[in-house]
Design an enzyme around this catalytic site. Sequence first.
Site, PDB file in Angstrom:
ATOM      1  N   HIS A  81      -3.415  -5.278   2.285  1.00  0.00           N
ATOM      2  CA  HIS A  81      -2.920  -4.894   3.600  1.00  0.00           C
ATOM      3  C   HIS A  81      -2.950  -5.991   4.629  1.00  0.00           C
ATOM      4  O   HIS A  81      -3.577  -7.011   4.426  1.00  0.00           O
ATOM      5  CB  HIS A  81      -3.839  -3.798   4.135  1.00  0.00           C
ATOM      6  CG  HIS A  81      -3.166  -2.493   4.159  1.00  0.00           C
ATOM      7  ND1 HIS A  81      -2.020  -2.282   4.846  1.00  0.00           N
ATOM      8  CD2 HIS A  81      -3.490  -1.332   3.567  1.00  0.00           C
ATOM      9  CE1 HIS A  81      -1.665  -1.022   4.686  1.00  0.00           C
ATOM     10  NE2 HIS A  81      -2.541  -0.423   3.906  1.00  0.00           N
TER      11      HIS A  81
ATOM     12  N   CYS B 139       0.804  -1.226   0.000  1.00  0.00           N
ATOM     13  CA  CYS B 139       0.000   0.000   0.000  1.00  0.00           C
ATOM     14  C   CYS B 139       0.841   1.282   0.000  1.00  0.00           C
ATOM     15  O   CYS B 139       1.414   1.627  -1.023  1.00  0.00           O
ATOM     16  CB  CYS B 139      -1.010  -0.030   1.144  1.00  0.00           C
ATOM     17  SG  CYS B 139      -2.395   1.077   0.835  1.00  0.00           S
TER      18      CYS B 139
HETATM   19  N1  GLN Z   1      -1.993   6.865   2.174  1.00  0.00           N
HETATM   20  C1  GLN Z   1      -2.193   6.005   1.058  1.00  0.00           C
HETATM   21  C2  GLN Z   1      -3.576   6.083   0.429  1.00  0.00           C
HETATM   22  O1  GLN Z   1      -4.551   6.415   1.080  1.00  0.00           O
HETATM   23  C3  GLN Z   1      -1.877   4.608   1.485  1.00  0.00           C
HETATM   24  C4  GLN Z   1      -2.847   4.112   2.510  1.00  0.00           C
HETATM   25  C5  GLN Z   1      -2.493   2.796   3.049  1.00  0.00           C
HETATM   26  O2  GLN Z   1      -1.308   2.440   3.155  1.00  0.00           O
HETATM   27  N2  GLN Z   1      -3.522   2.091   3.427  1.00  0.00           N
HETATM   28  O3  GLN Z   1      -3.708   5.795  -0.743  1.00  0.00           O
END
Ligand code: GLN
Length: 247
Positions: free
Chosen positions: A197, A100
């Site tokens: 994730h 992510c």
């Molecule tokens: N901040 C990034 C987004 O919202 C990654 C978020 C995350 O790692 N879940 O796209």
Amino acid sequence: MPDNSGYSIKIVHLYPDLLNLYGDRGNIACMQKRLEWRGIRADIETCTNKDHSIDLKSADIIFVGGGSDREQEIVCNLLLKKKDELKTYVESGGVLVAVCGGYQLLGKYYKTAATKIEGLDILDIYTDSGDTRLISNVVLECDKFDMPIVGFENHAGRTYLGEGVTPLGKVRYGNGNTGDSGYEGVLYKNVIATYLHGPLLPKNPQLCDYILLRALERKYPGFEGLKPLDDSLEETANSYIAGKYVK
Ligand code: GLN
């Protein structure tokens, strides 16, 4: 059957104090266990905001998780100092697993409504933030594995892939890289980058073993292959989730 005892693998976990959303750290535990169950020693080293003194050259697997835009920006700025070292590692076949926010920061940039975060330019990708978050369970089809890849995504960023990289999988359920491209994640050399994730690897033992095997083959040319494990529990979890979303 191959006897894997006597080998060792060093896993470097980058900034778990900043990027560890939904327990991304569980992926480290999974890799460690699947190595140890085969008699392979796993050495885990952590690079944190307090201690940056890490030698990336001696790493066999580097892992970076995901997090909020704010933490992602901090990590990006820290990793820009290691950009050349990371690029050399990747270009020489080093195994890098990124989730992510960690995935996004490997690209050219991540543009949010508020700012544009310069990326490490290791992957031929860029990310623009959208107005909505893409939140879903996900099921992917990946031609490297006979089991689907299952996981969970939550991101505002939409990641666009250039010619130099290929997607990790085809989206059978969920949003993936942009919500409408039909693809999720990236494979490039031995980089595996994904929006999925949390502890992704326990639910996807074939993906975990793919990562471990790439690292072992790089470190020990002629490595004889991974000793099979009893994955019946993992397979049950994987097919339960996949069957719930893909009929
Ligand atoms: N901040 C990034 C987004 O919202 C990654 C978020 C995350 O790692 N879940 O796209």
